[in-house]
Design an enzyme around this catalytic site. Structure first.
Site, mmCIF file in Angstrom:
data_model
loop_
_atom_site.group_PDB
_atom_site.id
_atom_site.type_symbol
_atom_site.label_atom_id
_atom_site.label_comp_id
_atom_site.label_asym_id
_atom_site.label_seq_id
_atom_site.Cartn_x
_atom_site.Cartn_y
_atom_site.Cartn_z
ATOM 1 N N ASP A 1 0.860 -1.194 0.000
ATOM 2 C CA ASP A 1 0.000 0.000 0.000
ATOM 3 C C ASP A 1 0.889 1.234 0.000
ATOM 4 O O ASP A 1 2.113 1.127 0.205
ATOM 5 C CB ASP A 1 -0.920 0.000 1.251
ATOM 6 C CG ASP A 1 -2.224 0.784 1.035
ATOM 7 O OD1 ASP A 1 -2.151 2.005 0.836
ATOM 8 O OD2 ASP A 1 -3.304 0.173 1.056
ATOM 9 N N ASP B 1 3.376 1.753 -4.627
ATOM 10 C CA ASP B 1 2.386 2.489 -5.416
ATOM 11 C C ASP B 1 2.120 1.660 -6.671
ATOM 12 O O ASP B 1 3.041 1.426 -7.471
ATOM 13 C CB ASP B 1 2.966 3.870 -5.770
ATOM 14 C CG ASP B 1 2.012 4.705 -6.623
ATOM 15 O OD1 ASP B 1 1.079 4.129 -7.234
ATOM 16 O OD2 ASP B 1 2.221 5.919 -6.690
ATOM 17 N N VAL B 2 0.881 1.232 -6.871
ATOM 18 C CA VAL B 2 0.595 0.310 -7.983
ATOM 19 C C VAL B 2 0.772 0.946 -9.362
ATOM 20 O O VAL B 2 0.763 0.238 -10.365
ATOM 21 C CB VAL B 2 -0.819 -0.323 -7.884
ATOM 22 C CG1 VAL B 2 -0.932 -1.225 -6.681
ATOM 23 C CG2 VAL B 2 -1.918 0.735 -7.920
ATOM 24 N N ASN C 1 -6.129 -5.248 -5.754
ATOM 25 C CA ASN C 1 -7.256 -4.625 -5.054
ATOM 26 C C ASN C 1 -7.169 -3.100 -4.989
ATOM 27 O O ASN C 1 -8.203 -2.437 -4.945
ATOM 28 C CB ASN C 1 -7.324 -5.205 -3.633
ATOM 29 C CG ASN C 1 -8.182 -4.368 -2.721
ATOM 30 O OD1 ASN C 1 -9.413 -4.418 -2.778
ATOM 31 N ND2 ASN C 1 -7.537 -3.545 -1.877
ATOM 32 N N TYR D 1 -14.309 5.935 -13.379
ATOM 33 C CA TYR D 1 -14.348 4.729 -12.531
ATOM 34 C C TYR D 1 -14.957 3.564 -13.308
ATOM 35 O O TYR D 1 -14.407 2.464 -13.319
ATOM 36 C CB TYR D 1 -15.157 5.019 -11.263
ATOM 37 C CG TYR D 1 -15.095 3.897 -10.245
ATOM 38 C CD1 TYR D 1 -13.990 3.744 -9.410
ATOM 39 C CD2 TYR D 1 -16.143 2.982 -10.120
ATOM 40 C CE1 TYR D 1 -13.933 2.716 -8.485
ATOM 41 C CE2 TYR D 1 -16.095 1.956 -9.198
ATOM 42 C CZ TYR D 1 -14.990 1.829 -8.376
ATOM 43 O OH TYR D 1 -14.932 0.801 -7.455
ATOM 44 N N LYS E 1 -13.057 0.077 -14.356
ATOM 45 C CA LYS E 1 -13.479 -1.229 -13.824
ATOM 46 C C LYS E 1 -13.959 -2.155 -14.946
ATOM 47 O O LYS E 1 -13.813 -3.370 -14.858
ATOM 48 C CB LYS E 1 -14.565 -1.026 -12.766
ATOM 49 C CG LYS E 1 -14.045 -0.323 -11.498
ATOM 50 C CD LYS E 1 -12.932 -1.123 -10.843
ATOM 51 C CE LYS E 1 -12.475 -0.537 -9.515
ATOM 52 N NZ LYS E 1 -11.428 -1.333 -8.871
ATOM 53 N N THR F 1 -16.635 0.663 3.467
ATOM 54 C CA THR F 1 -15.184 0.796 3.620
ATOM 55 C C THR F 1 -14.860 2.289 3.724
ATOM 56 O O THR F 1 -15.722 3.135 3.443
ATOM 57 C CB THR F 1 -14.432 0.238 2.395
ATOM 58 O OG1 THR F 1 -14.733 1.085 1.271
ATOM 59 C CG2 THR F 1 -14.810 -1.197 2.081
#
Ligand SMILES: NC(=O)c1ccc[n+]([C@@H]2O[C@H](COP(=O)([O-])OP(=O)(O)OC[C@H]3O[C@@H](n4cnc5c(N)ncnc54)[C@H](O)[C@@H]3O)[C@@H](O)[C@H]2O)c1
Length: 256
Positions: free
Chosen positions: A38, A64-65, A91, A157, A161, A192
């Site tokens: 993360d 960092d992805v 994720n 978004y 996705k 969340t």
């Protein structure tokens, strides 16, 4: 602890909170060694401590992805620390809702696509060889119901996705011969920090929450453990004949 994941090594991105933290807990509880990654170091460290104090095996890597170099370092860390990699949970993601297309900032569009979609591609690219060399495994890409249906003012978004869903299928076909299964998961709205933050600054937050609840025929929002259980299923041999599939866990949202 039970042992559905005994002997397996898992890497979970965005594991400091929310769905990633719940998935890391579930995988460790079932015996996997888990590398949590993360950008939120302190929160992720706290999750690692919780897992260890419950008797699980876990480590943390800052990651960092969107960074290719961070991906290489994280995969190398899994190999160095735990000797293999069998499960990758892509994720990490951001919401960035509330943006009409006309006037949508291009930089913000790119930021959302870069974390939510490029991040998954970079993860597959960085981890594929080690998973194959470890004897195969399972990749779980966290998409959303919004990868399958639209939501107004959430174009970036939804596009990101939907991209994750199709990227998953291409990877599943490419990697089936290597013994690597690749599936996407499509949660409904889940309680969340992401959801709390999306609602926080809205004057109509209570009405929005009620509307979201009504959109889920089961009459409530989901909780992270319900998605973690599904991730665990996809990670484990119980789903050994599934690849390229879209696992919807949404309280009935998409059934209408
Ligand atoms: N909560 C929901 O209702 C919901 C529904 C469907 C899908 N999802 C998806 O599930 C995933 C997790 O969502 P959540 O609700 O747990 O979110 P969250 O905001 O609660 O947690 C996301 C985590 O990702 C991390 N992160 C953000 N940018 C990152 C980056 N560049 N590199 C590495 N880590 C980064 C954050 O620090 C955070 O720890 C996301 O991909 C999200 O799109 C969430």
């Amino acid at each position: 602890m039970s042992a559905r994941m005994k002997g397996k090594v898992a890497l979970v991105t965005g594991a400091a909170m929310g769905l990633g933290a719940a998935a890391a807990h579930a995988l460790a509880r079932e015996g996997a060694a888990v590398l949590l990654t993360d950008v939120a170091d302190e929160a992720a460290d706290a999750v690692v401590r919780e897992i260890r104090s419950a008797g699980g095996q876990a480590a943390f890597a800052h990651h960092d992805v969107t960074s290719d170099a961070d991906w290489d370092a994280a995969v190398e860390r899994a190999r160095a620390e735990f000797g293999a990699l069998h499960v990758l949970v892509n994720n990490a993601g951001i919401a960035g809702g509330g943006m009409p297309i006309v006037g949508h900032d291009l930089g913000e569009w790119r930021r959302i696509l870069s974390i939510n979609l490029d991040g998954v591609f970079l993860g597959l690219r960085a981890a594929g060889r080690l998973i194959a060399d470890s004897g195969g495994g399972s990749v779980i890409n966290v998409s959303s119901i919004l990868g399958k249906v639209g939501l107004a003012e959430a174009a970036a978004y939804c596009a990101s996705k939907g991209g994750v869903l199709q990227l998953t299928k291409a990877a599943a076909l490419e990697w089936a011969p290597l013994g690597i299964r690749v599936n996407s998961i499509h949660p409904g709205f889940i309680e969340t920090p992401m959801l709390a933050e999306s609602l926080r600054d809205r004057p109509d937050a209570n009405e929005m929450r009620e509307m979201l609840i009504l959109a889920h025929p089961l009459g409530r929002l989901g909780v992270p453990a319900e998605i973690a259980d599904a991730i665990l299923f996809l990670a484990s041999d119980e789903s050994r004949f599934m690849t390229g599939a879209e696992l919807v866990v949404d309280g009935g949202y998409l059934a209408r």
